[in-house]
Design a protein around this motif. Structure first.
Motif, short mmCIF file in Angstrom:
data_model
loop_
_atom_site.label_atom_id
_atom_site.label_comp_id
_atom_site.label_asym_id
_atom_site.label_seq_id
_atom_site.Cartn_x
_atom_site.Cartn_y
_atom_site.Cartn_z
N ALA A 118 0.84 -1.21 0.00
CA ALA A 118 0.00 0.00 0.00
C ALA A 118 0.87 1.25 0.00
O ALA A 118 0.64 2.19 -0.77
CB ALA A 118 -0.93 -0.01 1.21
N GLN A 119 1.92 1.24 0.83
CA GLN A 119 2.81 2.39 0.91
C GLN A 119 3.52 2.63 -0.42
O GLN A 119 3.63 3.76 -0.88
CB GLN A 119 3.83 2.17 2.02
N SER A 120 3.97 1.55 -1.06
CA SER A 120 4.68 1.70 -2.33
C SER A 120 3.76 2.23 -3.44
O SER A 120 4.22 2.83 -4.39
CB SER A 120 5.33 0.38 -2.76
N LEU A 121 2.45 2.01 -3.28
CA LEU A 121 1.48 2.50 -4.27
C LEU A 121 0.92 3.87 -3.90
O LEU A 121 0.06 4.40 -4.58
CB LEU A 121 0.32 1.50 -4.40
N GLY A 122 1.40 4.43 -2.78
CA GLY A 122 0.91 5.73 -2.36
C GLY A 122 -0.47 5.68 -1.73
O GLY A 122 -1.22 6.65 -1.78
N LEU A 123 -0.81 4.55 -1.13
CA LEU A 123 -2.12 4.35 -0.52
C LEU A 123 -1.98 4.27 1.00
O LEU A 123 -0.90 3.95 1.50
CB LEU A 123 -2.77 3.06 -1.05
N PRO A 124 -3.07 4.50 1.76
CA PRO A 124 -2.99 4.39 3.21
C PRO A 124 -2.59 2.97 3.63
O PRO A 124 -3.07 1.99 3.06
CB PRO A 124 -4.42 4.70 3.68
N ALA A 125 -1.72 2.86 4.64
CA ALA A 125 -1.23 1.55 5.10
C ALA A 125 -2.35 0.69 5.67
O ALA A 125 -2.24 -0.54 5.69
CB ALA A 125 -0.12 1.73 6.12
N ASP A 126 -3.44 1.31 6.14
CA ASP A 126 -4.53 0.54 6.74
C ASP A 126 -5.61 0.13 5.74
O ASP A 126 -6.63 -0.43 6.12
CB ASP A 126 -5.16 1.31 7.91
N LEU A 127 -5.37 0.39 4.45
CA LEU A 127 -6.33 -0.02 3.42
C LEU A 127 -6.23 -1.53 3.22
O LEU A 127 -5.13 -2.09 3.16
CB LEU A 127 -6.03 0.71 2.10
N HIS A 128 -7.37 -2.20 3.13
CA HIS A 128 -7.40 -3.65 2.91
C HIS A 128 -8.05 -3.94 1.57
O HIS A 128 -8.96 -3.22 1.15
CB HIS A 128 -8.18 -4.36 4.02
N GLY A 129 -7.60 -5.01 0.92
CA GLY A 129 -8.22 -5.39 -0.34
C GLY A 129 -7.28 -6.23 -1.18
O GLY A 129 -6.29 -6.78 -0.70
N ALA A 130 -7.63 -6.32 -2.46
CA ALA A 130 -6.84 -7.09 -3.43
C ALA A 130 -6.36 -6.13 -4.51
O ALA A 130 -7.17 -5.52 -5.20
CB ALA A 130 -7.68 -8.21 -4.04
N VAL A 131 -5.04 -5.98 -4.61
CA VAL A 131 -4.50 -5.06 -5.62
C VAL A 131 -4.39 -5.79 -6.95
O VAL A 131 -4.03 -6.96 -7.02
CB VAL A 131 -3.13 -4.47 -5.18
N ILE A 132 -4.77 -5.10 -8.02
CA ILE A 132 -4.69 -5.67 -9.37
C ILE A 132 -3.25 -5.54 -9.85
O ILE A 132 -2.69 -4.44 -9.89
CB ILE A 132 -5.65 -4.93 -10.32
N THR A 133 -2.63 -6.68 -10.18
CA THR A 133 -1.24 -6.67 -10.64
C THR A 133 -1.14 -6.76 -12.16
O THR A 133 -0.12 -6.41 -12.73
CB THR A 133 -0.43 -7.82 -10.01
N ASP A 134 -2.22 -7.24 -12.80
CA ASP A 134 -2.20 -7.34 -14.26
C ASP A 134 -3.62 -7.41 -14.79
O ASP A 134 -4.49 -8.00 -14.15
CB ASP A 134 -1.42 -8.59 -14.70
N VAL A 135 -3.85 -6.78 -15.93
CA VAL A 135 -5.14 -6.84 -16.62
C VAL A 135 -4.86 -7.29 -18.04
O VAL A 135 -4.08 -6.66 -18.76
CB VAL A 135 -5.85 -5.47 -16.62
N LYS A 136 -5.47 -8.41 -18.44
CA LYS A 136 -5.25 -8.91 -19.81
C LYS A 136 -5.97 -8.01 -20.81
O LYS A 136 -7.08 -7.55 -20.57
CB LYS A 136 -5.77 -10.34 -19.92
N ARG A 137 -5.32 -7.77 -21.93
CA ARG A 137 -5.88 -6.92 -22.98
C ARG A 137 -7.18 -7.53 -23.52
O ARG A 137 -7.31 -8.74 -23.64
CB ARG A 137 -4.85 -6.80 -24.10
N ASP A 138 -8.16 -6.69 -23.82
CA ASP A 138 -9.46 -7.10 -24.39
C ASP A 138 -10.25 -8.03 -23.47
O ASP A 138 -11.09 -8.79 -23.93
CB ASP A 138 -9.28 -7.77 -25.77
N SER A 139 -9.99 -7.99 -22.17
CA SER A 139 -10.72 -8.82 -21.21
C SER A 139 -11.87 -8.01 -20.61
O SER A 139 -11.92 -6.79 -20.78
CB SER A 139 -9.77 -9.25 -20.09
N PRO A 140 -12.80 -8.68 -19.91
CA PRO A 140 -13.85 -7.93 -19.21
C PRO A 140 -13.26 -6.88 -18.26
O PRO A 140 -13.80 -5.78 -18.12
CB PRO A 140 -14.61 -9.02 -18.45
#
Length: 193
Positions: A118-140
């Motif tokens: 979260a810190q490396s992405l510039g987000l609050p350290a207490d934020l919880h969730g699933a970070v998207i690491t890749d999105v395939k081209r032409d996908s939903p």
């Protein structure tokens, strides 16, 4: 992720003087050569051996043109300090090993958001969730304007605490309402169905 595509807020959280170009490390696979030598999320790759790195695609291209077992020197900037690591290229994890954090039908790869990530992405350290690491081209996911670095915090009005929880909630063919935290704040996105 390309350094030149980072928002000012992300750059500020990374600290130090950032280069104009390079590849930001968003994810380090546990047990990988990068993890073993100490490369961390938030590092900026500026050089592989003697080849300058201007964007994330340069890293993929360089590594793809090498062989398993080849040694490689990785130069990174961490908090403004230059560090050099020597790693040995290894085989990528198989589909079975990485399937726990992917939703192939939707075109998403996910990682549990940790305080350091979260810190490396510039987000609050207490934020919880699933970070998207890749999105395939032409996908939903691509059609829903999701991108690497976005964090899924809710699926169908239920909080998401990990990548595995997100993958489980996104199984099946129905439409889902996602609450996502991106560079411009929170937004709602529908996907699937």
């Amino acid at each position: 992720r390309d350094v030149r595509g980072l928002t000012d807020e992300m750059k500020q959280h990374l600290g130090g003087k950032l280069p104009d170009q390079g590849a930001l490390v968003i994810e380090v696979t546990p047990g990988s050569p990068a993890a073993k030598v100490g490369i961390q999320q938030g590092d900026i790759i500026t050089m592989l051996d003697s080849t300058p790195i201007t964007e994330a695609e340069d890293v993929v291209t360089y590594v793809t043109n090498r062989h398993i077992g080849d040694p490689i020197q990785v130069t990174v900037l961490r908090g403004g300090d230059k560090k050099t690591f020597r790693a040995v290229l290894a085989e990528a994890p198989s589909e079975e090993q990485s399937a726990g954090s992917e939703t192939p039908k939707l075109g998403l790869s996910l990682q549990t958001l940790t305080p350091s990530l979260a810190q490396s992405l510039g987000l609050p350290a207490d934020l919880h969730g699933a970070v998207i690491t890749d999105v395939k081209r032409d996908s939903p996911a691509a059609r829903a304007n999701l991108s690497a670095g976005d964090v899924i915090v809710e699926i169908d009005h239920k909080a998401v605490g990990s990548a595995d929880a997100a993958v489980a909630a996104l199984k099946g063919g129905q439409r889902h309402l996602l609450r996502v935290r991106g560079p411009l704040g929170f937004r709602f996105v529908t996907i699937g169905g």
